[in-house]
Design a protein around this motif. Structure first.
Motif, PDB file in Angstrom:
ATOM      1  N   ARG A 264       0.826  -1.202   0.000  1.00  0.00           N
ATOM      2  CA  ARG A 264       0.000   0.000   0.000  1.00  0.00           C
ATOM      3  C   ARG A 264       0.863   1.257   0.000  1.00  0.00           C
ATOM      4  N   LEU A 265       1.934   1.221   0.805  1.00  0.00           N
ATOM      5  CA  LEU A 265       2.837   2.381   0.866  1.00  0.00           C
ATOM      6  C   LEU A 265       3.528   2.591  -0.468  1.00  0.00           C
ATOM      7  N   GLU A 266       3.941   1.478  -1.115  1.00  0.00           N
ATOM      8  CA  GLU A 266       4.589   1.611  -2.427  1.00  0.00           C
ATOM      9  C   GLU A 266       3.615   2.176  -3.457  1.00  0.00           C
ATOM     10  N   ALA A 267       2.346   1.746  -3.391  1.00  0.00           N
ATOM     11  CA  ALA A 267       1.348   2.261  -4.330  1.00  0.00           C
ATOM     12  C   ALA A 267       1.106   3.747  -4.107  1.00  0.00           C
ATOM     13  N   GLU A 268       1.073   4.138  -2.832  1.00  0.00           N
ATOM     14  CA  GLU A 268       0.886   5.548  -2.523  1.00  0.00           C
ATOM     15  C   GLU A 268       2.074   6.374  -3.001  1.00  0.00           C
ATOM     16  N   ALA A 269       3.271   5.816  -2.826  1.00  0.00           N
ATOM     17  CA  ALA A 269       4.466   6.544  -3.271  1.00  0.00           C
ATOM     18  C   ALA A 269       4.461   6.710  -4.777  1.00  0.00           C
ATOM     19  N   VAL A 270       4.062   5.653  -5.491  1.00  0.00           N
ATOM     20  CA  VAL A 270       3.995   5.748  -6.953  1.00  0.00           C
ATOM     21  C   VAL A 270       2.972   6.788  -7.388  1.00  0.00           C
ATOM     22  N   ALA A 271       1.821   6.792  -6.685  1.00  0.00           N
ATOM     23  CA  ALA A 271       0.782   7.773  -7.026  1.00  0.00           C
ATOM     24  C   ALA A 271       1.267   9.192  -6.762  1.00  0.00           C
ATOM     25  N   GLN A 272       1.996   9.352  -5.653  1.00  0.00           N
ATOM     26  CA  GLN A 272       2.515  10.680  -5.331  1.00  0.00           C
ATOM     27  C   GLN A 272       3.550  11.144  -6.366  1.00  0.00           C
ATOM     28  N   ARG A 273       4.424  10.212  -6.782  1.00  0.00           N
ATOM     29  CA  ARG A 273       5.429  10.583  -7.795  1.00  0.00           C
ATOM     30  C   ARG A 273       4.744  10.947  -9.113  1.00  0.00           C
ATOM     31  N   ALA A 274       3.703  10.194  -9.449  1.00  0.00           N
ATOM     32  CA  ALA A 274       2.980  10.491 -10.695  1.00  0.00           C
ATOM     33  C   ALA A 274       2.301  11.865 -10.618  1.00  0.00           C
ATOM     34  N   ALA A 275       1.729  12.166  -9.463  1.00  0.00           N
ATOM     35  CA  ALA A 275       1.073  13.473  -9.296  1.00  0.00           C
ATOM     36  C   ALA A 275       2.078  14.607  -9.351  1.00  0.00           C
ATOM     37  N   ALA A 276       3.238  14.379  -8.734  1.00  0.00           N
ATOM     38  CA  ALA A 276       4.289  15.415  -8.755  1.00  0.00           C
ATOM     39  C   ALA A 276       4.794  15.635 -10.168  1.00  0.00           C
ATOM     40  N   GLU A 277       4.958  14.537 -10.892  1.00  0.00           N
ATOM     41  CA  GLU A 277       5.425  14.649 -12.280  1.00  0.00           C
ATOM     42  C   GLU A 277       4.388  15.374 -13.132  1.00  0.00           C
TER      43      GLU A 277
END
Length: 291
Positions: A264-277
């Motif tokens: 779940r944490l990895e998925a959240e991190a990926v979502a956050q990186r995608a949003a930042a990008e």
């Protein structure tokens, strides 16, 4: 069953082995008691055989006394009286030997035989030998041991008492044989039943221990392999148990929950990186339009 599940593995194994040992111990106790009974009956049988031998001696020396008396009446040789005294001593020794081995129910027959034998000796041997030494009364002495003589009346009670004693001896010997046979049968049956019971208890204990320990551990091992392979949908077995297997289940469940949380944490991190990008690209595009 929940109580058993919550017992430590060491106590489960101890209970299983204790059940087997108790079965073996019970079998050993029954066999030991049967062997003790067998030993007692064997001693009783040996004693009754000894009593019968002494009774046979008494009968033998009683007949030898009669024969010695007849020999004296025919020959008036004191040798026969000496032999008669020897046979009488042996007869009384045999009665004494019997008396030492039997109870009061048979001692009464020994007393009867002893008393009647003394009466025969007093009235036939003592009186008859005195009459035989006198030529004038020798025929009277010989008549005492004839078909209708007084000797039969005195010797018959002795023979009847000895016969009654032998009858009771035979009954006691048969009873001892029956007890010995029964003790042997009981020991054999106890051994067979004990072995079967021990085998059944061992099988049941093994089945229960296998169901309580081996199967849950096998299921736990399978779940851990699937979890290590990335399958986080596993159902952890033995949850809620308070023994070592339950502790293992709690640990595996903790690993599963940790793996799910990590995903779940990895998925959240990926979502956050995608949003930042995406935000960075939007800002860059805005800058480009402004320029």
């Amino acid at each position: 069953m929940s109580f058993i599940n919550n017992l430590p593995v060491s106590r489960k194994l101890f209970a299983a082995f204790s059940a087997v040992f108790l079965a073996i111990g019970a079998m050993g106790a029954v066999i030991g008691y049967s062997l003790w009974q067998l030993e007692i009956s064997d001693k009783q049988r040996s004693q009754e055989n000894s009593t019968n031998r002494e009774t046979a001696k008494a009968e033998f020396y009683l007949s030898k006394q009669e024969n010695a008396m007849r020999g004296f009446l025919l020959s008036t040789d004191n040798y026969y009286l000496e032999r008669l005294d020897s046979h009488r001593d042996n007869f009384k020794k045999a009665l004494t030997g019997i008396r030492a081995q039997v109870g009061s129910d048979r001692s009464v027959h020994i007393d009867e035989a002893d008393k009647a034998a003394d009466a025969w000796f007093e009235n036939i041997v003592t009186k008859g030998s005195a009459l035989a030494r006198n030529p004038a009364t020798r025929a009277e002495a010989i008549a005492m041991v004839g078909p209708d003589g007084a000797a039969d009346g005195y010797i018959t009670p002795v023979e009847e008492a000895v016969d009654a004693l032998r009858t009771k001896n035979d009954a006691a010997l048969q009873a001892a044989r029956d007890e010995q046979d029964a003790a042997t049968a009981t020991a054999t049956l106890s051994l067979i039943i004990g072995l079967i019971a021990a085998a059944l208890i061992a099988a049941v204990a093994g089945f229960i221990v296998t169901g309580l320990i081996a199967k849950p551990i096998t299921a736990m091992t399978s779940a851990m392999r699937r979890l290590a392979g990335g399958d986080k949908t596993i159902v952890v077995p033995a949850i809620g148990r308070k023994d070592e297997v339950g502790h293992m289940a709690d640990a595996v469940l903790a690993f599963k929950d940790a793996a799910i949380a990590n995903d779940r944490l990895e998925a959240e991190a990926v979502a956050q990186r995608a949003a930042a990008e995406e935000e960075r690209a939007r800002v860059e595009a805005e800058k480009a339009r402004t320029a």
